[in-house]
Design a protein around this motif. Sequence first.
Motif, short mmCIF file in Angstrom:
data_model
loop_
_atom_site.label_atom_id
_atom_site.label_comp_id
_atom_site.label_asym_id
_atom_site.label_seq_id
_atom_site.Cartn_x
_atom_site.Cartn_y
_atom_site.Cartn_z
N ARG A 144 0.77 -1.34 -0.27
CA ARG A 144 0.25 0.02 -0.30
C ARG A 144 0.94 1.61 -0.23
O ARG A 144 2.34 1.45 0.61
CB ARG A 144 -0.47 -0.02 0.94
CG ARG A 144 -2.33 -1.06 1.55
CD ARG A 144 -2.66 -1.20 2.72
NE ARG A 144 -3.28 -1.88 2.83
CZ ARG A 144 -4.99 -1.91 2.70
NH1 ARG A 144 -4.89 -1.29 2.11
NH2 ARG A 144 -6.00 -3.08 2.98
N PRO A 145 0.25 2.48 -0.56
CA PRO A 145 1.42 3.74 0.02
C PRO A 145 1.36 4.29 0.42
O PRO A 145 1.20 3.83 1.76
CB PRO A 145 0.04 4.40 -1.93
CG PRO A 145 -1.09 3.78 -1.24
CD PRO A 145 -1.18 2.39 -0.78
N GLY A 146 2.52 5.30 1.31
CA GLY A 146 3.14 5.90 2.37
C GLY A 146 4.73 5.16 2.61
O GLY A 146 5.55 5.90 2.52
N GLY A 147 4.99 4.01 2.88
CA GLY A 147 6.17 3.44 3.41
C GLY A 147 7.24 4.12 2.68
O GLY A 147 8.81 4.59 2.77
N ARG B 110 -2.44 5.83 11.50
CA ARG B 110 -3.82 6.44 11.65
C ARG B 110 -4.08 6.53 10.50
O ARG B 110 -5.57 6.30 10.38
CB ARG B 110 -3.31 8.27 11.64
CG ARG B 110 -3.92 8.83 11.58
CD ARG B 110 -3.98 10.32 10.93
NE ARG B 110 -4.77 10.44 9.76
CZ ARG B 110 -4.69 10.02 8.59
NH1 ARG B 110 -6.03 9.57 8.63
NH2 ARG B 110 -4.29 10.31 7.81
N LYS B 111 -3.18 5.82 9.41
CA LYS B 111 -3.91 6.14 7.86
C LYS B 111 -4.24 4.52 8.26
O LYS B 111 -5.91 4.00 7.53
CB LYS B 111 -2.70 5.44 6.29
CG LYS B 111 -3.62 5.55 5.46
CD LYS B 111 -2.83 6.31 5.06
CE LYS B 111 -3.06 7.06 3.25
NZ LYS B 111 -2.24 7.39 1.75
N SER B 112 -3.84 3.15 8.42
CA SER B 112 -4.02 1.94 8.90
C SER B 112 -5.53 1.42 9.53
O SER B 112 -6.27 0.90 9.34
CB SER B 112 -2.61 1.10 9.29
OG SER B 112 -1.68 0.99 8.40
N ILE B 113 -5.37 2.42 10.47
CA ILE B 113 -6.29 2.48 11.22
C ILE B 113 -7.41 2.86 11.11
O ILE B 113 -8.62 2.14 10.46
CB ILE B 113 -6.21 3.46 12.71
CG1 ILE B 113 -5.65 2.09 13.95
CG2 ILE B 113 -7.53 2.96 13.47
CD1 ILE B 113 -5.19 3.57 14.71
N GLY B 114 -7.63 3.80 9.94
CA GLY B 114 -8.52 3.86 9.01
C GLY B 114 -8.91 2.84 7.60
O GLY B 114 -10.00 2.89 8.23
#
Length: 617
Positions: free
Chosen positions: A358-361, A442-446
């Motif tokens: 997924r994007p972000g890393g 935060r993104k992963s929780i969402g």
Amino acid sequence: MTTMESLIGLVNRIQRACTMLGDYGGGDNAFSSLWEALPSVAVVGGQSSGKSSVLESIVGRDFLPRGSGIVTRRPLVLQLHKTDQASQDYAEFLHLPKRRFTDFAAVRKEIQDETDRLTGKTKQISPVPIHLSIYSPNVVNLTLIDLPGLTKVAIEGQPESIVQDIETMVRSYVEKPNCLILAISPANQDIATSDAIKLAREVDPTGERTFGVLTKLDLMDKGTNALDVLEGRSYRLLHPWVGIVNRSQADINKNVDMIVARRKEREYFATSPDYGHLASKMGSEYLAKLLSQHLEFVIRARIPSITSLINKSIDELESEMDHLGRPIAVDAGAQLYTILELCRAFEKIFKEHLDGGRPGGDRVYGVFDNQLPAALRKLPFDRHLSMQNVRRVVSEADGYQPHLIAPEQGYRRLIEGSLNYFRGPAEASVDAVHFVLKELVRKSIGETQELKRFPTLQADIGAAANEALERFRDESKKTVIRLVDMESSYLTVEFFRRLPQEVDKGGNPAVATTTTTDRYGEGHFRRIGSNVSSYVGMVSETLKNTIPKAVVYCQVREAKQSLLNYFYTQLGKKEGKQLLQMLDEDPALMERRQQCAKRLELYKAARDEIDSVSWAR
């Protein structure tokens, strides 16, 4: 063979169930409206058009509220059920399921009281219907929806918007393709000015769904008649017009029995010189049979599409129920298992962000590839290694005894001072990666759909993850500062040993001579600054490689491997009550699941009802 009674009764049962779930059409529903897919007959007319009298004639009972102004302020779903001849007439309301009314004056009062319960004593209107079922041997199986009478002027106590509000409500029913329109117009007014016909023409221009009813034929001026309308010359509809003669006001005042009124109506048409030839197709009894037969025909034709809608809705609801998840178990072990499963789902998504699924890393790499080199380039070495500063530092390091050969203490002070500047970019890299990791949490929780049910657990996981990231950041800062301090604590001697050799290898003795004789000149201090700058550049290249390694090891690697380890340890110490508090669902989600479950039950029951009827082919 499917009977008319079973078809209309089927729709009646589904309509009642729809209303209990808040699905009564004409509004914004969060679900597909089954109500709107069901065939119905809406009674439309202006005020004083005789609408109430027509309904009472069809029922054979005096049961509707009367008065001036807007009397009908909520839709009345009137379901008629034909019973055996020996049966007594009675009525039942959906909102009073255990009470049977045999006194129809009490029915009238309950309609008024139930209207007031929702709208108050004001003249406001409401789209929420009242369901009334009447059982009698004197009716046909039929369902009618009595709507507020269309009006042109707001009376005292009503808002100015009441005219538009009523029309909007009526339109919400009659514009549906499954709704038959019973358009009632008084014969003693010009048909061209009829509110009901005007509205019907707009929503049903072909007239396929409209049944025209002409009331008050007995009140027309002497020497006039309504044959042009009844025979379709003034305004043609696909279905024939039906004339009605209601009770007069004097009959109403005298409480003339409705069955007697029906007999008088039959006699009027049979003996009328104007309408005698149409007598068999006039009157409230004929109208009721006509509507019942046509409603049965429409229901039969619509059953396949209704079944299709029901099956589609069941699939959608079951899918949403799977998405919303099952209700929470009461067993502490099951609750703990649920929490652990939700944590693993979150961790899986978090790792996918870091590993590239997924994007972000990639933003972590951006810190090392862009932010760190840019920060290193901006360090103020030019100012620190300027000739003036080098002269000052070397002179201060020499003290009262100037250096004899090479200013080693000056070199060390200049290098240590330069290397201290690396602390800022090193710590900034740690903070930048920490910010990225927090954002990915935060993104992963969402993105963890299963967690959306549990805002408390979401907050707990977020807090635990951020606490862990804080610990990882602290350890990472210690590590990168150690790397900088290690460079300061032991200089690479070999680097400096090569410097004079490189001068000698240049083959220019004049340079060596100058180095020896001009030990305190400007060129000497420039060379010192240049040598220190070269060394700092070498260290910078080293740290540019080692700082990312330390940050990834202390923060990214730890976040992947042990982000919630401490949380798991604390979780094992909690009791059942505390676990249940963590699984405290979002009330809106609980309400949504409950609505879905009830609606799913409705649709499955409706499907079973339809399947239980043997449709005639």
